[in-house]
Motif scaffolding. Structure first.
Motif: not given
Length: 409
Positions: A292, A295-297, A301, A303, A313, A315-317, A320
């Motif tokens: 996780e 992916l967030n780094h 973005d 999806t 799913y 990602s949650h950087g 966004r």
């Protein structure tokens, strides 16, 4: 005496029959019947109806009767005229909409500020502009419209947080119709501002579009508070309201903010850590936490939607480009887009599923960003379609790169 008996019988029609009568009334409107004529017919034949039935009516008109969303949207203001004064009050224990911090309480606080802005401030400045379209009055209206543009946050929370839960319960009519009207309001505010920013005369065109904005914004407030919110309070579970309240900060608020943090009487379920475990890939092994974080780094973005078009799913950087909320998980991607752009999404997915395409790119200017959006069909080792992945990246910094860099900064 016979009239009294007939009226009593009419009021005791079962729900399915009343629903059929409502559909016939809407069809009559579609074929040109006057609002007053239909309103009288509605009151005489049906009496009071619940907001849930109104929702079912709109949904069945689109799904069963094949009336396009645009037609239902066109009739929506007429629905409002009919249903004003005919919607039964929804009573719920403890009235959560009156509890500070509850999403509906916050929506209503915003509506008060929005109504004050359009029905007092903008109306006042528009009247002065109509009398004398000098620079002072032009600038006042521009300031007002800049404030009103904040309404996008109100509508975005409604569309991206509240609508997905209603759709889980099979309620689609209000979500599709309201989103389309929200978009019209957004575009009209921008249009009015643009006309004023480049004002060289043409007073009546400006007055017309601002009057349209005032009317539609006030109508939307009525529809939210008398149809949408009561229906949502009647439908959604407390856990779902907790999630909506928790995720609202990410989108933001319009002209005001929650006056407190809503805490239901029972203790809310805690948001837990990712469960322990590892994912074994062909080329390595990662813990769920490592996966996780990785992916967030990424500087993009991501999806992913599955083969059935369901969002699984994102990602949650830290930054966004387009807002995503956890409420979209489990929702079909078609219902995550405004009605006017759904056909583009469906065509793209059809091309991927049929094998006509493996990728598609778009690029748009968004404020100070130049956004590059890439879509890729995901296929298994046998070429079977398994879903679609979306990459979104701000490429403005990349475009500025020149020469070479071979040492550390």
């Amino acid at each position: 005496m016979s009239e009294m008996i007939n009226n009593r019988e009419q009021l005791h029609k079962d729900k399915s029959e009343r629903h059929e009568i409502l559909k016939e009334i809407i069809k009559a409107l579609h074929h040109g019947a006057s609002v007053e004529e239909v309103k009288a017919q509605f009151e005489e034949a049906v009496g009071n109806t619940s907001v849930a039935e109104i929702s079912q009516l709109e949904h069945s008109l689109m799904e069963e009767e094949g009336i396009p969303v645009e037609e239902v949207q066109r009739l929506c203001s007429v629905h409002t005229a009919i249903f004003k004064g005919a919607i039964e009050e929804i009573h719920r224990p403890d009235h959560p909409e009156y509890q500070p911090g509850h999403p509906v309480h916050t929506f209503k606080l915003e509506n008060k500020e929005i109504d004050l802005l359009v029905d007092f401030k903008i109306k006042l400045h528009l009247e002065r502009f109509e009398r004398e379209d000098n620079d002072k009055h032009v600038f006042k209206l521009i300031e007002d419209l800049n404030l009103l543009l904040d309404i996008d946050k109100h509508y975005s929370r409604k569309e991206n947080l509240l609508f997905p839960y209603l759709e889980k319960y099979g309620i689609y009519g209000p979500t599709q119709v309201m989103w389309a009207i929200d978009d019209c309001i957004r575009e009209s505010i921008k249009d009015a501002k643009q006309k004023l920013m480049n004002y060289q005369g043409g007073r009546q065109a400006v007055v017309a579009v601002i009057n349209y904005v005032i009317r539609e914004v006030k109508e939307m407030i009525f529809k939210e508070e008398n149809i949408l919110f009561p229906m949502a309070l009647e439908t959604l579970a407390e856990d779902e309201w907790i999630k909506i309240a928790y995720e609202s900060d990410e989108i933001g608020y319009c002209l005001t903010a929650p006056v407190g943090k809503w805490q239901p009487e029972r203790k809310a379920l805690p948001v837990g850590e990712l469960s322990e475990g590892f994912v074994r890939f062909e080329t390595g092994l990662l813990s769920l936490k490592q996966l996780e974080l990785m992916l967030n780094h990424l500087p993009v973005d991501i999806t992913f939607i599955d083969k059935d078009d369901v969002v699984r799913y994102f990602s949650h950087g830290k930054e966004r480009i387009f807002a995503r909320t956890k409420a979209v998980i489990g929702r079909t991607v078609q219902n995550c887009h405004p009605p006017k752009s759904v056909h583009v999404v469906e065509q793209l997915l059809e091309d991927f599923k049929s094998g006509n395409k493996d990728s598609e790119d778009f690029w748009i200017k968004l404020h100070d960003k130049y956004v590059y959006i890439r879509y890729f069909a995901v296929r298994d080792e046998n070429g079977k379609y398994m879903g679609t992945i979306e990459f979104t990246q701000n490429i403005r910094p990349i475009q500025k790169i020149e020469g070479e860099k071979r040492i550390l900064s």
